[in-house]
Design a protein around this motif. Sequence first.
Motif, short mmCIF file in Angstrom:
data_model
loop_
_atom_site.label_atom_id
_atom_site.label_comp_id
_atom_site.label_asym_id
_atom_site.label_seq_id
_atom_site.Cartn_x
_atom_site.Cartn_y
_atom_site.Cartn_z
N LEU A 319 0.83 -1.21 0.00
CA LEU A 319 0.00 0.00 0.00
C LEU A 319 0.86 1.25 0.00
O LEU A 319 2.04 1.22 0.38
CB LEU A 319 -0.92 0.00 1.23
N LYS A 320 0.23 2.35 -0.39
CA LYS A 320 0.92 3.65 -0.43
C LYS A 320 0.53 4.46 0.80
O LYS A 320 -0.62 4.86 0.95
CB LYS A 320 0.54 4.42 -1.71
N VAL A 321 1.51 4.69 1.68
CA VAL A 321 1.29 5.61 2.81
C VAL A 321 1.79 6.98 2.36
O VAL A 321 2.94 7.13 1.94
CB VAL A 321 2.03 5.13 4.07
N ALA A 322 0.90 7.97 2.43
CA ALA A 322 1.20 9.27 1.83
C ALA A 322 1.21 10.42 2.81
O ALA A 322 1.51 11.55 2.43
CB ALA A 322 0.20 9.56 0.71
N GLY A 323 0.87 10.16 4.07
CA GLY A 323 0.83 11.28 4.99
C GLY A 323 0.47 10.90 6.40
O GLY A 323 0.31 9.71 6.73
N VAL A 324 0.32 11.91 7.24
CA VAL A 324 -0.02 11.75 8.65
C VAL A 324 -1.16 12.70 8.99
O VAL A 324 -1.21 13.83 8.49
CB VAL A 324 1.20 12.06 9.55
N SER A 325 -2.07 12.23 9.84
CA SER A 325 -3.15 13.09 10.32
C SER A 325 -3.27 12.93 11.83
O SER A 325 -2.81 11.94 12.41
CB SER A 325 -4.48 12.74 9.65
#
Length: 555
Positions: A319-325
């Motif tokens: 999977l593509k992890v693209a950021g943090v929230s």
Amino acid sequence: MSEYLTLKSYASEANSVQSVVSERPSLDTEVAVKLFRNSVTIDDLEPFAGELLTDVAVNEDDTTIRRVVSRALSLINGPTINVPLTLTSQSKEQMLKLTNSVRIDVATAESWVLASEYLKNSWQFQKTGRASAAAVLSDVDCEHLKKGGPQGIKEYALEIIKKHNLDDNLYIYDLGNVVRMFRAWRSALPRITPYYAIKCNPEPAMLRLLMSLGAGFDCASQVELATVLAIGMPSSKIIFAHPCKRRGDIEYAGEHNVEFTTFDTDSELDKIAKYNPRFRCVLRIRADDPEARVPLGLKYGASLEDVPTLLEHAKRLGLKVAGVSFHVGSGAKNMSTFSGAITSARHIFDLAEMMGFHMELLDIGGGFTGHFDENGNVIFGETADAINEAIEAEFPPNSGVTIIAEPGRYFAETSATMFTPVYGVRDRPGDASHYKGIHKDYWITDGLYGSFNCILYDDQRPEYQVLRSPLLEQVDESTVETFKSTVWGPTCDSADCVYKDVMLPELRNGDWLMFPNAGAYTVAGACDFNGINMTRPRTFYVFSDSPIDRDFVEE
């Protein structure tokens, strides 16, 4: 005069047209139809569509311009017309080449000059500065109020109650407050794009207005996704910010090309890998403000110790992890929580990039409140300074990271005022603390199953004002007696009590209670228990010149 006319070339000779426009500064649909003239054809209009709106809609993208032009054309021709995007920014010479020297008659050019000047002189455009926002205000029949604040809204309510003989719940939305909040946000947090959390209040006019101003949307379900997609929001400006989604929600988002979604467990990553592996995943971490009105960390957000394991699992799944929230909690008060969470996000970005992920999005969540001070300015306090300082330190402009937030309450709370009429009165014996030994019971048309669910679930304490019915005989308030009172909701449930033992002036059936700042987490959580309508109140829209009570002198 040349037979090849553009709006700009004809505008200089349209003095008579402009004088007509100045007499009717209101973008009313019925008047607009007359101005656009039924004799104009689609072929006539297409070469001028782009120049009309690029001239007045500064900084609006081609998609927005096309939407507004299509609406204008539909007033004339019925069906929506797709105006070629290639015409939106062409000079006169380029337009002539693109249109193969289409001959435009003087009457057609004049009608478009009139329409363009009419738009630019309308209060809707002058107040918002955007053609798309002006179109929204026109579509919802928004009325311009020079006098705003609670007193201005109260006076408007008296007018519509009398005009429409109203006897049930109603909401008045001041869309001017939405615009003021948006402008204050962009000024205070220029690098952070607001993605309105529609769960707070999915009022269609507010959604459309925020979209026209440039906001994105934070959605948490298939229905919320469908709601914003239906009004034309590009999927690229939506974040599916629910860390634990149902299978159908995930599949729907994939079918509609929603790119970003949040996660905080291995379980969620497994579902994403199975049902929509194209998602760009945003890791939600726990970042609690212990002083928040509604803390969220008990339910959502991965602990920092779990981050490496979650990233490794995402890597194994491809999977593509693209950021943090993160989300500090609704109605946050401790600004250091934002700073600490932004620093933690930076560490996670570094770790994820070392593992081969392309990190591009920081979502600082919600928790923002929006109110006006005594001068009508938006109160940000130290919030913006703390956030800007942390972002500048951890994610400077050259980092290439897109930064968004999920404000809900900030935009919605001050936008709406709720009114509920009294429709039942009872006297019962009181103890020695009661005036004349009488306790008053009143029934109103909304309660804990309706908009006042906010008392139970959002820890709100709604403040009320009394509004005497314009349909009843007026009373001298100096002679009205005050009694200890209980205010009941309309259902048969005895727990449906809005206020207990409050001091109220004596009320009559038909008098009203007015509740300012009622836009956030109120009607959005209502249900129609007992078959009583509390989810679809009568709604009116205004745009005030001021969010506070102030003396107004007629110009």
